[in-house]
Structures are given as structure tokens and as C-alpha cells.
Motif scaffolding. Sequence first.
Motif, short mmCIF file in Angstrom:
data_model
loop_
_atom_site.label_atom_id
_atom_site.label_comp_id
_atom_site.label_asym_id
_atom_site.label_seq_id
_atom_site.Cartn_x
_atom_site.Cartn_y
_atom_site.Cartn_z
N SER A 40 0.84 -1.27 -0.02
CA SER A 40 -0.25 0.04 0.14
C SER A 40 0.89 1.56 -0.15
CB SER A 40 -0.53 0.29 0.97
OG SER A 40 -0.75 0.12 2.64
N LEU A 41 1.90 0.89 1.25
CA LEU A 41 3.11 2.32 0.76
C LEU A 41 3.19 2.48 -0.69
CD1 LEU A 41 4.87 2.54 3.61
CD2 LEU A 41 3.61 4.27 3.34
N ILE A 42 4.03 1.69 -1.69
CA ILE A 42 4.66 1.62 -2.87
C ILE A 42 3.39 2.00 -4.07
CG2 ILE A 42 5.37 0.15 -4.79
CD1 ILE A 42 7.21 -1.55 -2.90
N ILE A 43 1.57 1.92 -3.28
CA ILE A 43 1.54 2.45 -4.11
C ILE A 43 0.62 3.42 -4.24
CG2 ILE A 43 -1.03 1.76 -5.17
CD1 ILE A 43 -0.43 -1.57 -4.66
N GLY A 44 0.69 3.54 -2.92
CA GLY A 44 0.88 5.31 -2.93
C GLY A 44 1.23 6.38 -3.07
N LEU A 45 2.73 5.99 -2.36
CA LEU A 45 3.57 6.24 -3.04
C LEU A 45 3.73 7.63 -4.69
CD1 LEU A 45 6.43 5.62 -0.34
CD2 LEU A 45 4.64 7.78 -0.56
N LEU A 46 3.56 6.01 -5.58
CA LEU A 46 4.28 5.78 -6.46
C LEU A 46 2.58 6.53 -7.13
CD1 LEU A 46 4.77 2.83 -7.97
CD2 LEU A 46 6.29 4.37 -7.86
N VAL A 47 1.99 6.54 -6.63
CA VAL A 47 0.46 7.76 -7.60
C VAL A 47 0.36 8.75 -6.35
CG1 VAL A 47 -2.56 7.64 -7.18
CG2 VAL A 47 -0.54 5.59 -7.66
N THR A 48 1.36 9.42 -5.33
CA THR A 48 1.18 10.63 -6.05
C THR A 48 2.15 11.94 -6.20
OG1 THR A 48 0.23 9.72 -2.87
CG2 THR A 48 2.35 12.53 -3.19
N GLY A 49 3.46 10.35 -5.96
CA GLY A 49 4.14 10.90 -6.92
C GLY A 49 3.81 12.00 -8.36
N ALA A 50 2.97 10.95 -8.98
CA ALA A 50 2.74 11.07 -10.61
C ALA A 50 2.02 11.86 -10.42
CB ALA A 50 2.11 9.52 -10.72
N VAL A 51 0.91 12.42 -9.42
CA VAL A 51 0.12 13.44 -9.70
C VAL A 51 0.72 14.72 -8.87
CG1 VAL A 51 -2.24 14.30 -8.30
CG2 VAL A 51 -2.28 12.09 -9.02
N THR A 52 1.16 14.91 -8.29
CA THR A 52 2.23 15.99 -8.29
C THR A 52 3.03 16.17 -9.23
OG1 THR A 52 2.66 14.96 -5.59
CG2 THR A 52 3.70 16.51 -6.05
N GLY A 53 4.25 15.75 -9.73
CA GLY A 53 5.02 15.47 -10.24
C GLY A 53 3.84 16.70 -11.56
N GLY A 54 2.88 15.22 -12.10
CA GLY A 54 2.02 16.15 -13.57
C GLY A 54 1.47 17.26 -13.45
N THR A 55 1.13 17.91 -12.17
CA THR A 55 0.90 18.95 -11.50
C THR A 55 1.68 20.03 -11.82
OG1 THR A 55 -0.99 17.78 -10.20
CG2 THR A 55 -0.27 20.23 -9.84
N TRP A 56 2.83 19.89 -11.65
CA TRP A 56 4.14 20.32 -11.47
C TRP A 56 4.60 20.86 -12.21
CZ3 TRP A 56 9.18 19.68 -13.21
CH2 TRP A 56 9.95 20.08 -12.75
N LEU A 57 4.80 20.21 -13.44
CA LEU A 57 4.90 19.77 -14.68
C LEU A 57 4.24 21.30 -15.92
CD1 LEU A 57 6.37 16.03 -16.19
CD2 LEU A 57 7.03 18.88 -16.13
N LEU A 58 2.85 20.50 -14.71
CA LEU A 58 1.30 21.94 -16.01
C LEU A 58 1.85 23.14 -15.64
CD1 LEU A 58 -1.91 19.94 -15.95
CD2 LEU A 58 -1.18 20.67 -17.79
N GLN A 59 2.33 23.55 -14.44
CA GLN A 59 2.56 24.46 -13.54
C GLN A 59 3.71 25.24 -14.57
OE1 GLN A 59 3.01 25.01 -9.33
NE2 GLN A 59 0.40 25.42 -9.22
N ARG A 60 4.70 24.31 -14.39
CA ARG A 60 5.82 25.31 -15.30
C ARG A 60 5.82 25.25 -16.35
NH1 ARG A 60 10.26 21.44 -16.44
NH2 ARG A 60 11.75 22.63 -16.81
N ARG A 61 4.77 24.49 -17.46
CA ARG A 61 4.76 24.91 -18.22
C ARG A 61 4.22 26.41 -19.15
NH1 ARG A 61 2.77 19.42 -22.05
NH2 ARG A 61 4.30 19.17 -21.34
N ARG A 62 3.14 26.30 -17.63
CA ARG A 62 2.12 28.11 -17.67
C ARG A 62 2.53 28.76 -17.25
NH1 ARG A 62 -3.37 25.36 -14.64
NH2 ARG A 62 -4.29 23.46 -16.50
N SER A 63 3.52 28.59 -16.61
CA SER A 63 4.23 29.68 -16.41
C SER A 63 5.27 30.20 -16.85
CB SER A 63 4.72 29.49 -14.59
OG SER A 63 5.85 28.91 -15.16
N ALA A 64 5.69 28.90 -18.20
CA ALA A 64 6.86 28.84 -19.51
C ALA A 64 6.49 30.49 -19.87
CB ALA A 64 7.22 28.42 -20.27
N PRO A 65 6.94 31.32 -20.71
CA PRO A 65 7.14 32.84 -21.32
C PRO A 65 6.85 31.75 -23.16
CG PRO A 65 9.21 32.74 -20.61
CD PRO A 65 8.82 31.79 -20.29
#
Length: 65
Positions: A40-65
Amino acid sequence: MLKSRVRKNLAVGLVITAVIAALSVALADDGSEVTELRKSLIIGLLVTGAVTGGTWLLQRRRSAP
């Protein structure tokens, strides 16, 4: 304190992971608490990492000029 979406997603994901891990250990009826916890820890941390990483990439892409 948690102003960015990335931090909010990370915090929520870690809380959900902890709750699911605790529930899976509590409900493990065949004595396999360690394997249930690990799974459960492995699955939870993988999903958390994927969602957080995806959000970070979207924010980074939106803030780029």
C-alpha cells in the motif's frame, strides 16, 4: 502555508497514503501486515508522485514565456 497546487497535492496524497496504509494493515487478516503495508505504501507513493509531478509540469508549462 500550502499556497501552490503542487504542495497541496503532495500533502493530500501523503495523508491519503498514510490512511490507506493504516487501514490495510488493520484489515490484514492472514498475518501479512508487513507485505500489505509495503504494497500500500508503494502504490500510494507512486500515485502521489505521479499526480504531484504532473501538476508541477503543468504549472511549469503555464508559467513559461
